[in-house]
Design an enzyme around this catalytic site. Structure first.
Site, PDB file in Angstrom:
ATOM      1  N   LYS A 113      48.970 -26.624 -23.139  1.00  0.00           N
ATOM      2  CA  LYS A 113      49.902 -25.852 -22.302  1.00  0.00           C
ATOM      3  C   LYS A 113      50.156 -26.575 -20.981  1.00  0.00           C
ATOM      4  O   LYS A 113      51.303 -26.739 -20.567  1.00  0.00           O
ATOM      5  CB  LYS A 113      49.304 -24.456 -22.073  1.00  0.00           C
ATOM      6  CG  LYS A 113      50.188 -23.516 -21.284  1.00  0.00           C
ATOM      7  CD  LYS A 113      49.921 -22.071 -21.650  1.00  0.00           C
ATOM      8  CE  LYS A 113      48.680 -21.497 -20.986  1.00  0.00           C
ATOM      9  NZ  LYS A 113      48.828 -21.343 -19.534  1.00  0.00           N
ATOM     10  N   SER A 114      49.105 -27.016 -20.321  1.00  0.00           N
ATOM     11  CA  SER A 114      49.266 -27.681 -19.021  1.00  0.00           C
ATOM     12  C   SER A 114      50.132 -28.938 -19.158  1.00  0.00           C
ATOM     13  O   SER A 114      51.013 -29.191 -18.332  1.00  0.00           O
ATOM     14  CB  SER A 114      47.902 -28.097 -18.465  1.00  0.00           C
ATOM     15  OG  SER A 114      47.134 -26.961 -18.191  1.00  0.00           O
ATOM     16  N   GLY A 132      51.682 -18.710 -14.401  1.00  0.00           N
ATOM     17  CA  GLY A 132      51.302 -19.162 -13.061  1.00  0.00           C
ATOM     18  C   GLY A 132      51.635 -20.635 -12.859  1.00  0.00           C
ATOM     19  O   GLY A 132      52.041 -21.049 -11.765  1.00  0.00           O
ATOM     20  N   ARG A 142      49.820 -12.093  -8.536  1.00  0.00           N
ATOM     21  CA  ARG A 142      48.914 -13.248  -8.366  1.00  0.00           C
ATOM     22  C   ARG A 142      49.220 -14.008  -7.077  1.00  0.00           C
ATOM     23  O   ARG A 142      50.358 -14.060  -6.622  1.00  0.00           O
ATOM     24  CB  ARG A 142      48.997 -14.149  -9.610  1.00  0.00           C
ATOM     25  CG  ARG A 142      48.477 -13.415 -10.841  1.00  0.00           C
ATOM     26  CD  ARG A 142      48.549 -14.239 -12.083  1.00  0.00           C
ATOM     27  NE  ARG A 142      47.708 -15.425 -11.999  1.00  0.00           N
ATOM     28  CZ  ARG A 142      47.717 -16.401 -12.901  1.00  0.00           C
ATOM     29  NH1 ARG A 142      48.530 -16.319 -13.948  1.00  0.00           N
ATOM     30  NH2 ARG A 142      46.934 -17.438 -12.771  1.00  0.00           N
ATOM     31  N   SER A 169      42.172 -26.156  -7.568  1.00  0.00           N
ATOM     32  CA  SER A 169      43.226 -25.630  -8.431  1.00  0.00           C
ATOM     33  C   SER A 169      44.240 -26.720  -8.740  1.00  0.00           C
ATOM     34  O   SER A 169      44.853 -27.296  -7.839  1.00  0.00           O
ATOM     35  CB  SER A 169      43.926 -24.460  -7.741  1.00  0.00           C
ATOM     36  OG  SER A 169      45.215 -24.265  -8.301  1.00  0.00           O
ATOM     37  N   ASP A 222      39.319 -21.783 -17.946  1.00  0.00           N
ATOM     38  CA  ASP A 222      40.038 -20.925 -18.905  1.00  0.00           C
ATOM     39  C   ASP A 222      39.176 -20.564 -20.117  1.00  0.00           C
ATOM     40  O   ASP A 222      39.599 -19.776 -20.964  1.00  0.00           O
ATOM     41  CB  ASP A 222      41.321 -21.623 -19.377  1.00  0.00           C
ATOM     42  CG  ASP A 222      42.338 -21.747 -18.250  1.00  0.00           C
ATOM     43  OD1 ASP A 222      42.247 -20.985 -17.265  1.00  0.00           O
ATOM     44  OD2 ASP A 222      43.217 -22.619 -18.344  1.00  0.00           O
ATOM     45  N   LYS A 252      43.437 -14.425 -12.378  1.00  0.00           N
ATOM     46  CA  LYS A 252      44.120 -15.032 -13.530  1.00  0.00           C
ATOM     47  C   LYS A 252      45.080 -13.992 -14.121  1.00  0.00           C
ATOM     48  O   LYS A 252      45.457 -13.049 -13.439  1.00  0.00           O
ATOM     49  CB  LYS A 252      43.090 -15.508 -14.565  1.00  0.00           C
ATOM     50  CG  LYS A 252      42.254 -16.681 -14.067  1.00  0.00           C
ATOM     51  CD  LYS A 252      43.086 -17.927 -13.920  1.00  0.00           C
ATOM     52  CE  LYS A 252      42.305 -19.091 -13.359  1.00  0.00           C
ATOM     53  NZ  LYS A 252      43.164 -20.225 -13.024  1.00  0.00           N
TER      54      LYS A 252
HETATM   55  C1  S3P Z   1      46.477 -24.784 -14.927  1.00  0.00           C
HETATM   56  C2  S3P Z   1      45.508 -24.733 -13.971  1.00  0.00           C
HETATM   57  C3  S3P Z   1      44.466 -23.693 -13.911  1.00  0.00           C
HETATM   58  C4  S3P Z   1      44.340 -22.970 -15.242  1.00  0.00           C
HETATM   59  C5  S3P Z   1      45.680 -22.576 -15.805  1.00  0.00           C
HETATM   60  C6  S3P Z   1      46.536 -23.810 -16.032  1.00  0.00           C
HETATM   61  C7  S3P Z   1      47.492 -25.853 -14.858  1.00  0.00           C
HETATM   62  O1  S3P Z   1      44.804 -22.755 -12.921  1.00  0.00           O
HETATM   63  O2  S3P Z   1      43.531 -21.830 -15.100  1.00  0.00           O
HETATM   64  O3  S3P Z   1      45.524 -21.896 -17.031  1.00  0.00           O
HETATM   65  O4  S3P Z   1      48.211 -26.098 -15.856  1.00  0.00           O
HETATM   66  O5  S3P Z   1      47.604 -26.488 -13.806  1.00  0.00           O
HETATM   67  P1  S3P Z   1      44.426 -22.987 -11.370  1.00  0.00           P
HETATM   68  O6  S3P Z   1      45.170 -24.163 -10.901  1.00  0.00           O
HETATM   69  O7  S3P Z   1      44.871 -21.731 -10.684  1.00  0.00           O
HETATM   70  O8  S3P Z   1      42.942 -23.155 -11.354  1.00  0.00           O
END
Ligand code: S3P
Length: 430
Positions: free
Chosen positions: A21-22, A93, A121, A166, A317, A344
């Site tokens: 996903k990221s 997010g 959030r 983060s 996660d 989250k």
């Molecule tokens: C993510 C970063 C994390 C993770 C989220 C995906 C990303 O959040 O929990 O599911 O793709 O950069 P945080 O940056 O708030 O820790």
């Protein structure tokens, strides 16, 4: 929507999990900033990355999708256009925070919102540094909550010490820094996932690291070099099958082509300490990201462990499914320094203790963690996902090893990151 999970006797077979996903979000955003056509293979065709894709289309980028295959016709950084509609990040997010960073550098007006969960959030963690760089950002509670309005452009660089580990915050500042005139430096209190850094380098951006580990980016960057992207399977999605495979009384599961970026593999380290039988095979590298197959064997009781604050960013996660592993382990598992879980997709510390408690697990909520007293058996029962995809999937894994059936409400939330999850779960327990 509800689903019924029946107790399983084994987990066996081979499977692959959907794309990371990221990495999928970042591939769409960074490919849009090139000036050529970029092919993305293995894109996660799920609600969250689709939110990013649709927002980038609203910014004037032509993007074609055929399932997991994407063609982005890069518009270049200066080719992005003022959107004529409100940008909707849905439940994502990552979409909201990364796009806020990107838009902070663009000389036009945009409004960004999300669903009811995302609108609760925290956004100040990105809007505060971006305002310091010169972006005009407003929103509910002075820009602490979505919807946000952004009029960007004219950014100055920033020396930024992030108060949270983060990747979303770091990435938002990096996307702004690409467009700022001068040298931005970023440090964070723990190392969060580094997909943005790796992909910026893949797209030819000269990112470097200073002596204190600070990330250094000299802006403005005129354009990104087009490169193809192959997205590996998401270890955060594989996590549910890794725990299911380890908890199963019998069987062996092989998960193909999973991303093994060391900033994401905390789960493997913890499962190893819990005594799980896991082997990594066929390691290789795709576009700067390590990848491999993961084999997990069942039939061995896990043991409880301590998960301390410095380990949290590498498995942030995976805590929902690790809590499930802990509920069946011998002894106590203590998770601390995990206060981030409260902001989250749901308040995961509260929701986990409430819902796993309903299934018969002995779990106590702490201000920044959980204490879980493992037991050989939990009863099963009726639970809710609270609209959180990872809670829905973690509860399903718990249900596989409960004594009676488990009914989970709100399972449509899995569409956010893992369409097809329940079919795959059925396949491996058949
Ligand atoms: C993510 C970063 C994390 C993770 C989220 C995906 C990303 O959040 O929990 O599911 O793709 O950069 P945080 O940056 O708030 O820790």
């Amino acid at each position: 929507m509800q689903i019924k999970i029946e107790p399983a006797e084994h987990c066996r077979g081979a499977l692959s999990v959907p794309g990371d996903k990221s990495i999928s979000h970042r591939a769409i955003i960074l490919a849009s900033l090139t000036e050529e056509v970029v092919g993305i293979e293995g894109f996660l065709d799920a609600e969250d990355p689709r939110s990013t894709l649709v927002c980038m289309q609203a910014l004037g980028v032509k993007i074609e999708q055929q399932g997991t295959l994407i063609r982005v016709h890069g518009a270049g950084i200066n080719g992005l256009r003022e959107p004529s509609t409100i940008l909707d990040a849905g439940n994502s997010g990552t979409t909201a925070r990364l796009l806020t960073g990107l838009l902070a550098g663009r000389p036009f007006y945009a409004v960004l919102t999300g669903d009811s969960s995302l609108r609760m959030r925290p956004m100040a963690r990105v809007t505060e540094p971006l305002k310091r760089m010169g972006a005009c950002i407003d929103g509910r509670e002075s820009g602490r909550l979505l919807p946000l309005s952004i009029r960007g452009g004219g950014l100055t660089p920033l020396v930024f010490h992030s108060p949270v580990a983060s990747a979303q915050v770091k990435s938002a500042v990096l996307l702004a820094a690409l467009q700022a005139g001068g040298r931005t430096e970023i440090t964070e209190p723990g190392i969060s996932r580094d997909h943005t850094e790796r992909m910026l380098q893949h797209f030819g951006v000269p990112l470097r690291w200073g002596k204190q580990g600070e990330i250094i980016l000299e802006g403005p960057v005129k354009s990104l070099k087009a490169e193809q992207v192959r997205v590996p399977g998401d270890i955060s999605s594989a996590a549910f099958f890794l725990v299911a495979g380890a908890l199963a009384p019998a069987g062996e599961l092989l998960i193909h082509e999973v991303g093994l970026n060391p900033t994401r593999t905390g789960l493997l380290d913890v499962l190893d300490r819990m005594g799980a039988q896991i082997t990594i095979l066929n390691q290789q590298e795709n576009n700067g990201e390590p990848v491999g197959d993961i084999l997990v064997r069942g039939g061995k009781r896990l043991v409880g462990v301590d998960i301390t604050a410095e380990m949290i960013p590498r498995l942030i996660d995976e805590i929902p499914v690790l809590a499930v592993a802990a509920a069946f382990a011998r002894g106590t598992t203590r998770i601390e320094g995990a206060g981030e879980l409260r902001v989250k997709e749901s308040d995961r510390l509260h929701v986990l203790s409430q819902e796993l408690g309903k299934l018969g697990a002995q779990i106590e909520e702490l201000p920044d963690g959980l204490t879980i007293q493992g037991s050989r058996a939990i009863s099963g029962g009726s639970v809710s996902s609270h609209g959180d995809h990872r809670i829905a999937m973690a509860l399903a894994v718990a249900g596989l090893f409960a004594e009676k059936e488990t009914i989970i409400d709100g399972v449509e939330s899995v569409q956010v990151s893992f369409p097809g999850f329940f079919d795959r779960l059925k396949d491996i327990t058949r």
